[in-house]
Design a protein around this motif. Structure first.
Motif, mmCIF file in Angstrom:
data_model
loop_
_atom_site.group_PDB
_atom_site.id
_atom_site.type_symbol
_atom_site.label_atom_id
_atom_site.label_comp_id
_atom_site.label_asym_id
_atom_site.label_seq_id
_atom_site.Cartn_x
_atom_site.Cartn_y
_atom_site.Cartn_z
ATOM 1 N N ALA A 74 -5.510 -8.723 0.859
ATOM 2 C CA ALA A 74 -4.419 -8.993 1.803
ATOM 3 C C ALA A 74 -4.016 -10.460 1.714
ATOM 4 O O ALA A 74 -4.844 -11.341 1.447
ATOM 5 C CB ALA A 74 -4.851 -8.651 3.221
ATOM 6 N N ARG A 134 -9.795 1.930 2.410
ATOM 7 C CA ARG A 134 -8.667 2.454 1.633
ATOM 8 C C ARG A 134 -8.638 3.980 1.497
ATOM 9 O O ARG A 134 -7.568 4.578 1.630
ATOM 10 C CB ARG A 134 -8.635 1.776 0.268
ATOM 11 C CG ARG A 134 -8.193 0.320 0.330
ATOM 12 C CD ARG A 134 -8.455 -0.417 -0.958
ATOM 13 N NE ARG A 134 -9.888 -0.540 -1.232
ATOM 14 C CZ ARG A 134 -10.386 -1.183 -2.279
ATOM 15 N NH1 ARG A 134 -9.569 -1.755 -3.147
ATOM 16 N NH2 ARG A 134 -11.688 -1.260 -2.459
ATOM 17 N N TRP A 183 -12.136 -5.963 5.195
ATOM 18 C CA TRP A 183 -11.590 -4.623 5.003
ATOM 19 C C TRP A 183 -10.565 -4.538 3.873
ATOM 20 O O TRP A 183 -10.376 -3.462 3.292
ATOM 21 C CB TRP A 183 -10.940 -4.153 6.309
ATOM 22 C CG TRP A 183 -11.852 -4.319 7.468
ATOM 23 C CD1 TRP A 183 -11.862 -5.353 8.363
ATOM 24 C CD2 TRP A 183 -12.941 -3.468 7.826
ATOM 25 N NE1 TRP A 183 -12.874 -5.189 9.281
ATOM 26 C CE2 TRP A 183 -13.556 -4.036 8.967
ATOM 27 C CE3 TRP A 183 -13.447 -2.287 7.306
ATOM 28 C CZ2 TRP A 183 -14.647 -3.460 9.596
ATOM 29 C CZ3 TRP A 183 -14.536 -1.697 7.925
ATOM 30 C CH2 TRP A 183 -15.123 -2.284 9.050
ATOM 31 N N TRP A 184 -9.892 -5.645 3.591
ATOM 32 C CA TRP A 184 -8.851 -5.630 2.556
ATOM 33 C C TRP A 184 -8.783 -7.028 1.958
ATOM 34 O O TRP A 184 -7.881 -7.800 2.249
ATOM 35 C CB TRP A 184 -7.502 -5.245 3.179
ATOM 36 C CG TRP A 184 -6.591 -4.515 2.246
ATOM 37 C CD1 TRP A 184 -5.883 -5.052 1.201
ATOM 38 C CD2 TRP A 184 -6.254 -3.125 2.290
ATOM 39 N NE1 TRP A 184 -5.135 -4.083 0.591
ATOM 40 C CE2 TRP A 184 -5.337 -2.885 1.234
ATOM 41 C CE3 TRP A 184 -6.642 -2.060 3.102
ATOM 42 C CZ2 TRP A 184 -4.802 -1.614 0.989
ATOM 43 C CZ3 TRP A 184 -6.112 -0.810 2.856
ATOM 44 C CH2 TRP A 184 -5.213 -0.591 1.822
ATOM 45 N N CYS A 211 0.859 -1.186 0.000
ATOM 46 C CA CYS A 211 0.000 0.000 0.000
ATOM 47 C C CYS A 211 0.894 1.234 0.000
ATOM 48 O O CYS A 211 1.571 1.509 0.990
ATOM 49 C CB CYS A 211 -0.918 0.001 1.226
ATOM 50 S SG CYS A 211 -1.983 1.457 1.344
ATOM 51 N N ASP A 217 -15.391 1.311 3.164
ATOM 52 C CA ASP A 217 -14.163 1.167 2.395
ATOM 53 C C ASP A 217 -13.027 1.826 3.168
ATOM 54 O O ASP A 217 -12.998 3.054 3.329
ATOM 55 C CB ASP A 217 -14.336 1.808 1.020
ATOM 56 C CG ASP A 217 -13.164 1.521 0.088
ATOM 57 O OD1 ASP A 217 -12.148 0.940 0.553
ATOM 58 O OD2 ASP A 217 -13.256 1.896 -1.100
#
Length: 288
Positions: free
Chosen positions: A257, A230, A253-254, A140, A228
């Motif tokens: 990952a 991000r 959430w991600w 990220c 979201d």
């Protein structure tokens, strides 16, 4: 030698709590419960089973009632913590006394605990089995934004009350293997200065997160609804980052990952608890 019985310490037993607080740093040198107790965070979900000698706690096993989330199902269980014996009273069978008292209280409920590497052979004697925990992260690249998320201070009673409400009524940070209603565990980390800053992304979304060496560590998310994550990353960082790591399974959430290693910071043991297949990580801020 007569083996004494364990005494139960609950949230209303202030004198016994004080003796418990004196015991803890004798076994866990960097840990203290005094500030957490002063904040009024010891409630009926937390119970200690202790052996006393001349008014001092010399052995203990505590349990925290947990609203566990396992593959989307809520299961009521208990998490063990503060298990130990002061050096002067070891080799007398007192750890077995307190463990058996705690196990009797929990009955057939699902149980879990996190141990350090020095006692890995102790808990299997009581029916606990080790389970592997993984680490999750993702690339990220982000720069700090112009409006950082405000930092909330858990030393303030209204902030602790807000965290309890979000934890009780909101989402579990992960449904794979997580928990709800664990705000008072998270506040224990804050009381001991072990937690990263608590930041408010919006009224109903609080995040424990901080940056170290170009990596954003997100330890927990307390929110009423999914969102979201991000676009909020720039508000959580004070320096450029190239990666984000999660203190939980980040499937919500991600989704991109990936597993980046094995969690060797603490060793998970379970009893009467079937965990989901595949990699997962019990939230670090819900561990006692």
């Amino acid at each position: 030698m007569t083996i004494p019985d364990a005494v139960t310490i609950g949230h209303a037993h202030e004198a016994l709590q004080a003796a418990f607080c004196d015991y803890v740093p004798q076994v866990f040198r960097t840990v203290d419960f005094r500030r957490w107790c002063a904040w009024g965070e010891w409630n009926d979900d937390y119970r200690a089973f202790a052996v006393f000698d001349e008014g001092r706690v010399v052995a203990n096993a505590s349990v925290m009632r947990m609203r566990l989330q396992i593959e989307g199902r809520e299961v009521i269980g208990y998490q063990f913590g503060a298990v130990g014996c002061v050096p002067s009273h070891r080799e007398r069978g007192l750890s077995r006394v307190v463990m058996e008292a705690a196990l009797e209280y929990c009955g057939a409920a699902p149980l879990l605990l996190f141990a350090n590497e020095r006692v890995l052979d102790f808990y299997p004697r009581f029916g606990f089995a080790p389970r592997e925990q993984m680490l999750f992260g993702a690339a990220c690249h982000a720069e700090p934004g112009s409006e950082p998320a405000p930092v909330l201070d858990l030393a303030e009673a209204h902030v602790r009350a807000g965290l309890v409400a979000l934890s009780d009524e909101g989402l579990a940070v992960t449904e794979r293997f997580g928990a709800r209603s664990h705000a008072r565990i998270a506040s224990w980390y804050a009381a001991n200065a072990f937690s990263r800053p608590l930041r408010q992304l919006r009224a109903d979304a609080w995040v424990l997160a901080g940056v170290e060496d170009g990596t954003l560590y997100i330890d927990d998310i307390f929110a009423r609804e999914p969102f979201d994550l991000r676009p909020h990353i720039p508000r959580l960082i004070n320096q450029p980052i190239t990666a984000v790591h999660f203190g939980f399974t980040p499937e919500r959430w991600w989704p991109q990952a990936r597993v980046i290693g094995v969690d060797t910071e603490a060793y998970l043991f379970v009893r009467n608890l079937e965990l989901p297949s595949g990699p997962h990580r019990f939230p670090v801020m819900a561990r006692t």
